[in-house]
Scaffold this active site. Structure first.
Site, PDB file in Angstrom:
ATOM      1  N   LYS A 115      69.309  68.312  46.893  1.00 35.84           N
ATOM      2  CA  LYS A 115      70.399  67.640  47.910  1.00 35.84           C
ATOM      3  C   LYS A 115      71.768  68.215  47.367  1.00 35.84           C
ATOM      4  O   LYS A 115      72.633  68.383  48.338  1.00 35.84           O
ATOM      5  CB  LYS A 115      70.216  66.048  47.674  1.00 35.84           C
ATOM      6  CG  LYS A 115      69.192  65.499  48.412  1.00 35.84           C
ATOM      7  CD  LYS A 115      69.231  64.189  48.493  1.00 35.84           C
ATOM      8  CE  LYS A 115      67.958  63.521  49.145  1.00 35.84           C
ATOM      9  NZ  LYS A 115      67.915  62.037  49.131  1.00 35.84           N
ATOM     10  N   LYS A 207      59.242  70.532  53.611  1.00 29.22           N
ATOM     11  CA  LYS A 207      58.653  69.135  53.942  1.00 29.22           C
ATOM     12  C   LYS A 207      59.437  68.535  55.168  1.00 29.22           C
ATOM     13  O   LYS A 207      60.391  68.958  55.526  1.00 29.22           O
ATOM     14  CB  LYS A 207      59.472  68.350  52.744  1.00 29.22           C
ATOM     15  CG  LYS A 207      58.911  66.910  52.737  1.00 29.22           C
ATOM     16  CD  LYS A 207      59.640  66.153  51.345  1.00 29.22           C
ATOM     17  CE  LYS A 207      60.859  65.854  51.604  1.00 29.22           C
ATOM     18  NZ  LYS A 207      61.717  65.061  50.839  1.00 29.22           N
ATOM     19  N   LYS A 210      64.242  63.794  57.477  1.00 30.06           N
ATOM     20  CA  LYS A 210      65.097  63.454  58.271  1.00 30.06           C
ATOM     21  C   LYS A 210      66.376  64.180  58.778  1.00 30.06           C
ATOM     22  O   LYS A 210      66.914  64.306  59.416  1.00 30.06           O
ATOM     23  CB  LYS A 210      65.659  62.036  57.876  1.00 30.06           C
ATOM     24  CG  LYS A 210      64.604  60.790  57.572  1.00 30.06           C
ATOM     25  CD  LYS A 210      65.237  59.882  56.819  1.00 30.06           C
ATOM     26  CE  LYS A 210      64.168  58.672  56.640  1.00 30.06           C
ATOM     27  NZ  LYS A 210      64.646  57.694  55.759  1.00 30.06           N
TER      28      LYS A 210
END
Ligand code: TYM
Length: 344
Positions: A115, A207, A210
């Site tokens: 991230k 993956k 969102k």
């Protein structure tokens, strides 16, 4: 762990759209566990602010995740549904656990590395500390079982390490105070079934998430039947027909993903899906997958849309859940303070 009452805890972030990965990896498990356990399901808004959020959107997302829980079949009367920021003990225990966990443990967290990326010096300290808050979420209820998708496995291992270190560091106080061998249970991850890691529909090695800029990479719980059909029709595949055996899915990530989704939606296994569809081409399989996905998801999407209209109802559920959660969390914090040696 016999001394601990079995209790389930899990959380979902109120950021962006909820998608099929959240549903199959987590929410369907939440629903099933209600039959056998006392469950606490949390909309983790404190986690959401580890990256910038627009206040009005955050508020709407908190209500949307709550609506999704209810629409999927979570019983907020029998169990507990609430948003994290209403129970201050999560943040309070997180501070204590900050002082138990070691820097080296956090430095190993792969999700932070992903991230933060190259912007590492410029992300919030909250993003780095995120797994500690997650451990606090679980341990403040002394939860024993945590249903999550595969991507949360490392965070769960960290929560276990923290629980174990707390039990060891304060072992004497813990036993003097009659808590037996350990004060915190070592929470067990529940990561099972054919869809613990649902992949992007555009790239079977990534993956479903969102934050993917392409909406075609995921199926959102709020998508209508036409959108679901379009996304599945466009999903990446390979030219071969489906194999009849699981081994035939090796090195075919897109095929494996769609088979896994099908199996999870109909509550069977990949092997059973391949028994039925082995040798079939993707256009036929995709038609069956569209029918199944539409049948399972659109009623939830509709119920979510209706529930989100009734803000007062959603807010009352969260308020009631928070009040019940707070009682449990305060009990834990009182005991933790006594163990640590705080005056109260
Ligand atoms: P979050 O909000 O990213 O995701 C919610 C749940 O959905 C699962 N999930 C997936 N499962 C399968 N395939 C996917 N593509 C996929 N994407 C997401 C996640 O594994 C998760 O179970 N840190 C957590 C929230 C959290 C939490 C907790 C969970 C905070 N505190 C305490 C358990 C216990 C998170 O960001 O989930």
């Amino acid at each position: 762990m016999a001394q601990f009452q079995p209790r389930v805890f899990s959380g979902v972030q109120p950021t962006g759209y909820l998608h099929l990965g959240n549903y199959l990896g987590a929410i369907t498990k939440f629903v099933a566990l209600q039959e056998t356990h006392d469950c606490i399901y949390c909309v983790v808004d404190l986690h959401a602010i580890t990256v910038p959020q627009k206040p009005a959107e955050l508020k709407a997302s908190i209500r949307e995740v709550t609506a999704a829980f209810l629409a999927a079949g979570i019983d907020a009367k029998k169990h507990i549904v609430f948003n994290q920021s209403q129970v201050a003990e999560h943040a309070e225990l997180a501070w204590v656990l900050n002082c138990v966990a070691r820097l080296g443990w956090l430095n190993r967290m792969t999700q932070f590395k992903e991230k933060a990326g190259r912007d590492r010096e410029n992300v919030s300290i909250g993003l780095y500390d995120y797994p500690i808050l997650m451990a606090a979420d679980i341990l403040v209820y002394r939860a024993t079982h945590v249903p999550v998708g595969e991507d949360q496995k490392q965070h769960l291992e960290l929560a276990r390490d923290i629980a174990q270190k707390f039990n060891l560091d304060f072992g004497e106080e813990i036993s003097v105070r009659g808590h037996g061998e350990g004060f915190f249970p070592l929470p067990e991850p529940l990561i099972q079934g054919p869809a613990t890691r649902v992949m992007s529909l555009r790239d079977g090695t990534k993956k479903m998430s969102k934050s993917d800029p392409s909406d075609y990479s995921r199926i959102n719980l709020s998508d209508d039947a036409d959108t679901i059909a379009q996304k599945i029709r466009k999903a990446k595949t390979d030219p071969e027909p489906l194999p009849s055996e699981i081994e035939g899915l090796a090195k075919r990530p897109e095929a494996e993903n769609l088979v896994g989704i099908f199996a999870a939606l109909e509550r069977s296994s990949k092997a059973e899906v391949l028994q039925a569809y082995g040798g079939v081409n993707f256009s036929t399989f995709k038609s069956a997958l569209i029918d199944l996905t539409v049948a399972k998801l659109t009623p939830i999407g509709k119920a979510m849309a209706e529930l989100t209209q009734d803000q007062a109802y959603i807010d009352a559920i969260l308020g009631d859940g928070a009040a019940r959660a707070r009682v449990l969390a305060q009990n834990t914090m009182h005991a933790v303070k006594d163990i640590l040696g705080f005056v109260r």
